[in-house]
Design a protein around this motif. Sequence first.
Motif, PDB file in Angstrom:
ATOM      1  N   ILE A 249       5.915   1.709  17.390  1.00 58.58           N
ATOM      2  CA  ILE A 249       4.927   1.160  16.450  1.00 58.58           C
ATOM      3  C   ILE A 249       4.004   2.280  15.994  1.00 58.58           C
ATOM      4  CG2 ILE A 249       2.840  -0.265  16.325  1.00 58.58           C
ATOM      5  CD1 ILE A 249       4.283  -2.346  18.052  1.00 58.58           C
ATOM      6  N   CYS A 250       3.753   2.345  14.707  1.00 54.04           N
ATOM      7  CA  CYS A 250       2.780   3.268  14.139  1.00 54.04           C
ATOM      8  C   CYS A 250       1.639   2.415  13.603  1.00 54.04           C
ATOM      9  CB  CYS A 250       3.458   4.061  13.021  1.00 54.04           C
ATOM     10  SG  CYS A 250       2.339   5.045  12.022  1.00 54.04           S
ATOM     11  N   THR A 251       0.405   2.799  13.894  1.00 49.80           N
ATOM     12  CA  THR A 251      -0.736   1.966  13.500  1.00 49.80           C
ATOM     13  C   THR A 251      -1.649   2.669  12.503  1.00 49.80           C
ATOM     14  OG1 THR A 251      -1.983   2.744  15.416  1.00 49.80           O
ATOM     15  CG2 THR A 251      -0.802   0.643  15.655  1.00 49.80           C
ATOM     16  N   VAL A 252      -2.319   1.860  11.713  1.00 51.88           N
ATOM     17  CA  VAL A 252      -3.251   2.363  10.698  1.00 51.88           C
ATOM     18  C   VAL A 252      -4.551   1.587  10.838  1.00 51.88           C
ATOM     19  CG1 VAL A 252      -3.660   2.544   8.199  1.00 51.88           C
ATOM     20  CG2 VAL A 252      -1.361   2.940   9.113  1.00 51.88           C
ATOM     21  N   LEU A 276      -8.527  -8.205   4.082  1.00 50.68           N
ATOM     22  CA  LEU A 276      -7.324  -7.589   4.644  1.00 50.68           C
ATOM     23  C   LEU A 276      -6.250  -7.447   3.573  1.00 50.68           C
ATOM     24  CD1 LEU A 276      -7.182  -9.457   8.070  1.00 50.68           C
ATOM     25  CD2 LEU A 276      -8.301  -7.292   7.487  1.00 50.68           C
ATOM     26  N   ALA A 277      -5.604  -6.285   3.576  1.00 54.33           N
ATOM     27  CA  ALA A 277      -4.590  -6.004   2.562  1.00 54.33           C
ATOM     28  C   ALA A 277      -3.390  -5.343   3.211  1.00 54.33           C
ATOM     29  CB  ALA A 277      -5.172  -5.103   1.482  1.00 54.33           C
ATOM     30  N   ARG A 278      -2.248  -5.419   2.513  1.00 57.32           N
ATOM     31  CA  ARG A 278      -1.079  -4.662   2.937  1.00 57.32           C
ATOM     32  C   ARG A 278      -0.909  -3.482   1.989  1.00 57.32           C
ATOM     33  NH1 ARG A 278       4.019  -7.228   5.198  1.00 57.32           N
ATOM     34  NH2 ARG A 278       4.682  -7.759   3.075  1.00 57.32           N
ATOM     35  N   GLY A 279      -0.329  -2.415   2.506  1.00 58.61           N
ATOM     36  CA  GLY A 279      -0.107  -1.218   1.698  1.00 58.61           C
ATOM     37  C   GLY A 279       1.152  -1.379   0.875  1.00 58.61           C
ATOM     38  N   ALA A 280       1.082  -1.013  -0.398  1.00 60.74           N
ATOM     39  CA  ALA A 280       2.195  -1.251  -1.307  1.00 60.74           C
ATOM     40  C   ALA A 280       2.298  -0.130  -2.330  1.00 60.74           C
ATOM     41  CB  ALA A 280       2.025  -2.601  -1.990  1.00 60.74           C
ATOM     42  N   TRP A 281       3.175  -0.310  -3.319  1.00 64.86           N
ATOM     43  CA  TRP A 281       3.356   0.674  -4.389  1.00 64.86           C
ATOM     44  C   TRP A 281       3.793  -0.073  -5.636  1.00 64.86           C
ATOM     45  CZ3 TRP A 281       6.249   0.001  -0.028  1.00 64.86           C
ATOM     46  CH2 TRP A 281       7.487  -0.614  -0.198  1.00 64.86           C
ATOM     47  N   SER A 304      -7.857 -11.256  13.375  1.00 61.68           N
ATOM     48  CA  SER A 304      -8.177  -9.858  13.634  1.00 61.68           C
ATOM     49  C   SER A 304      -7.038  -9.122  14.349  1.00 61.68           C
ATOM     50  CB  SER A 304      -9.454  -9.768  14.474  1.00 61.68           C
ATOM     51  OG  SER A 304      -9.271 -10.449  15.697  1.00 61.68           O
ATOM     52  N   GLU A 305      -5.906  -9.789  14.478  1.00 61.94           N
ATOM     53  CA  GLU A 305      -4.743  -9.139  15.116  1.00 61.94           C
ATOM     54  C   GLU A 305      -4.065  -8.162  14.167  1.00 61.94           C
ATOM     55  OE1 GLU A 305      -1.460 -11.619  16.607  1.00 61.94           O
ATOM     56  OE2 GLU A 305      -3.084 -12.804  17.487  1.00 61.94           O
ATOM     57  N   PRO A 306      -3.380  -7.158  14.709  1.00 59.98           N
ATOM     58  CA  PRO A 306      -2.592  -6.257  13.858  1.00 59.98           C
ATOM     59  C   PRO A 306      -1.534  -7.041  13.068  1.00 59.98           C
ATOM     60  CG  PRO A 306      -2.757  -5.375  16.083  1.00 59.98           C
ATOM     61  CD  PRO A 306      -3.338  -6.760  16.122  1.00 59.98           C
ATOM     62  N   TYR A 307      -1.256  -6.591  11.872  1.00 62.70           N
ATOM     63  CA  TYR A 307      -0.230  -7.233  11.044  1.00 62.70           C
ATOM     64  C   TYR A 307       0.629  -6.166  10.373  1.00 62.70           C
ATOM     65  CZ  TYR A 307      -3.694  -6.188   7.418  1.00 62.70           C
ATOM     66  OH  TYR A 307      -4.582  -5.547   6.599  1.00 62.70           O
ATOM     67  N   ARG A 308       1.807  -6.586   9.902  1.00 65.94           N
ATOM     68  CA  ARG A 308       2.776  -5.641   9.352  1.00 65.94           C
ATOM     69  C   ARG A 308       2.394  -5.216   7.938  1.00 65.94           C
ATOM     70  NH1 ARG A 308       8.589  -8.228   9.963  1.00 65.94           N
ATOM     71  NH2 ARG A 308       7.743  -9.522   8.297  1.00 65.94           N
ATOM     72  N   SER A 309       2.616  -3.951   7.642  1.00 61.53           N
ATOM     73  CA  SER A 309       2.380  -3.467   6.279  1.00 61.53           C
ATOM     74  C   SER A 309       3.583  -2.653   5.816  1.00 61.53           C
ATOM     75  CB  SER A 309       1.125  -2.599   6.234  1.00 61.53           C
ATOM     76  OG  SER A 309       1.012  -1.997   4.965  1.00 61.53           O
ATOM     77  N   PRO A 310       4.043  -2.843   4.586  1.00 65.17           N
ATOM     78  CA  PRO A 310       5.181  -2.061   4.092  1.00 65.17           C
ATOM     79  C   PRO A 310       4.902  -0.560   4.037  1.00 65.17           C
ATOM     80  CG  PRO A 310       4.807  -3.978   2.694  1.00 65.17           C
ATOM     81  CD  PRO A 310       3.641  -3.899   3.644  1.00 65.17           C
ATOM     82  N   ALA A 311       3.666  -0.178   3.737  1.00 66.67           N
ATOM     83  CA  ALA A 311       3.375   1.256   3.587  1.00 66.67           C
ATOM     84  C   ALA A 311       1.961   1.560   4.036  1.00 66.67           C
ATOM     85  CB  ALA A 311       3.564   1.678   2.135  1.00 66.67           C
ATOM     86  N   MET A 312       1.702   2.841   4.258  1.00 66.81           N
ATOM     87  CA  MET A 312       0.350   3.282   4.603  1.00 66.81           C
ATOM     88  C   MET A 312      -0.216   4.132   3.471  1.00 66.81           C
ATOM     89  SD  MET A 312       0.776   6.531   7.168  1.00 66.81           S
ATOM     90  CE  MET A 312       1.973   6.060   8.374  1.00 66.81           C
TER      91      MET A 312
END
Length: 582
Positions: A249-252, A276-281, A304-312
Amino acid sequence: GVEVDLDSIRQKNEDKGLDRHPRGRVQNQQNIMQKQYVTFKPHTNAYTDPVLKRGVLGNLEPKEPEPQGIPDGPGEGAKPFVLGSEYKEAVQASIKEFGFNMVASDMISLDRTISDIRHEECKYWHYDENLLTASVVIVFHNEGWSTLMRTVHSVIKRTPRRYLAEVVMIDDFSNKVHLKERLEEYIKQWNGLVKLFRNERREGLIQARSIGARKATVGQVLIYLDAHCEVGVNWYAPLVAPISKDRTICTVPLIDYIDGNVYTIEPQQGGDDDGLARGAWDWSLLWKRVPLNSREKAKQKHMSEPYRSPAMAGGLFAIERDFFFELGLYDPGLQIWGGENFEISYKIWQCGGQLLFVPCSRVGHIYRLQGWQGNPPPAHVGSSPTLKNYVRVVEVWWDEYKDYFYASRPETKALAYGDISELKRFREEHRCKSFKWFMEEIAYDIPSHYPLPPKNLEWGEIRGYETSYCIDSMGHTNGGNVEIGPCHRMGGNQLFRINEANQLMQYDQCLTKGPDGSAVIVTHCNLNEYTEWKYFKDIHRFTHVPTGKCLDRSDVLHKVFIADCDKTKSTQKWEMNNIVAV
Ligand code: UD2
Ligand code: MN
């Protein structure tokens, strides 16, 4: 006091059947992974899941207020620090040089306090006491002194000492006196905890980070920060806990907005109701944030839990050191700046890892202000390293989706992007998954925000037939007029494309008729908007279909408009010529 009733939130989620068993899930994934991805070994550490206890402050939560830099001094508590007008010129000069108001920054203590802007829930998470240790890596090129050193001070002051293995500073060939002469002496106060390495030539931030990974040998996790950050209250435990549980797992952290003028710290705009947002393009590979969607929220027990993001975003993340090496660090062919955030994100997801955004770990970042003169790439790199980086990334990771990138940036198709055979081999050897899998399973929400672009019929400069005048947006957007300027063949504001949907476009803008019924303007458009144009190549004509009029111009007045079609008028004749990015 505690505002949220966490028990009732938990009860509600359990009622919805959202209670899940993360440990079981992770173990299952690791079993699959061991079969499929031979090099990625799971950790054997005993590790318990964090728990949220209502009314009981989390362990690792600071028990007392941290010492102030200068009590009631400038910028303490991240209150706005506004300088008088007598500083105006000096401020402008510093923004030009560094991108931030360094005059103000220099007056704010390097140890200033900040305000605790975390979600209330974040205070009540209890983390394992056996977290992995970390090396914090900071790469920098010609950064201002106080913003750089405040980054280091904040890390040292807000990270439990037993976890902070070292701070590794990589000087990417800076030529400012304050960085060349003062730094060694200054960091001696930390008795070796802070280490400094200097590149012998300008490597760019991407290779400098890979160099940092090699130099940072003490910590188990690598945490990267830009050189103008301030870490927040209890930023470390939530960031590293998921990695301590599963090393793939890599975290941001949640990246807050530090104002580069008055040094307030605020949550970034955009995202869902909780910010809260997810990283995208988008399909031209510009970085975007999209609100956390309900499908991802449904996986959480607490917001407040970690969640999945497509990109950082790129600059701030934590990754287990060995895992980063197993991923091959960054592509060694990526130069200077840009695209590396997508490379690492795709590599992580497609090759068996996960990328999580952690709402309870907060780090502020100063965004450069308008007027910064920038850090131009050095001569040995050649031009547009960023575009070349994008091409490498889509060529290696996007499979058939790369056509969508080229549809958005046709001028990059002929770019010489170098050898990518090593990377392709890596993908093969690790049996990394397809981009299609990634789009369907992880990045499924992006096309609803950024629809897949239609194919282009023609693209390039739009030149008045046999003239040296071209249509030029002059950088206008959202309702501005397009104009006529001398053709420069550099693309940019003179680069257009006409697609199968009959849109005449530049970047994410469409050409259309302005409010006066005649002038041609550019405005942002979605898939089915402003589908108005036909290009008749053999008769050199652009027709505006809804009005039946023709694209016309005045080279003298530099104006572009639509007018009744008249085949005897040379100003209605155009040619579209491809341009190759350099
Ligand atoms: C974003 C990222 C940044 C990086 C970049 C390129 C965040 C908050 N920021 O833009 O980390 O991923 O996108 O994709 O996610 N630097 C060097 N050598 C250079 C140029 C820069 O060492 O040749 C350093 C610079 O001093 C800074 C870091 O690299 O510490 C990132 O550069 P930036 O702050 O100019 O990038 P930023 O935040 O605009
Ligand atoms: Mn930055």
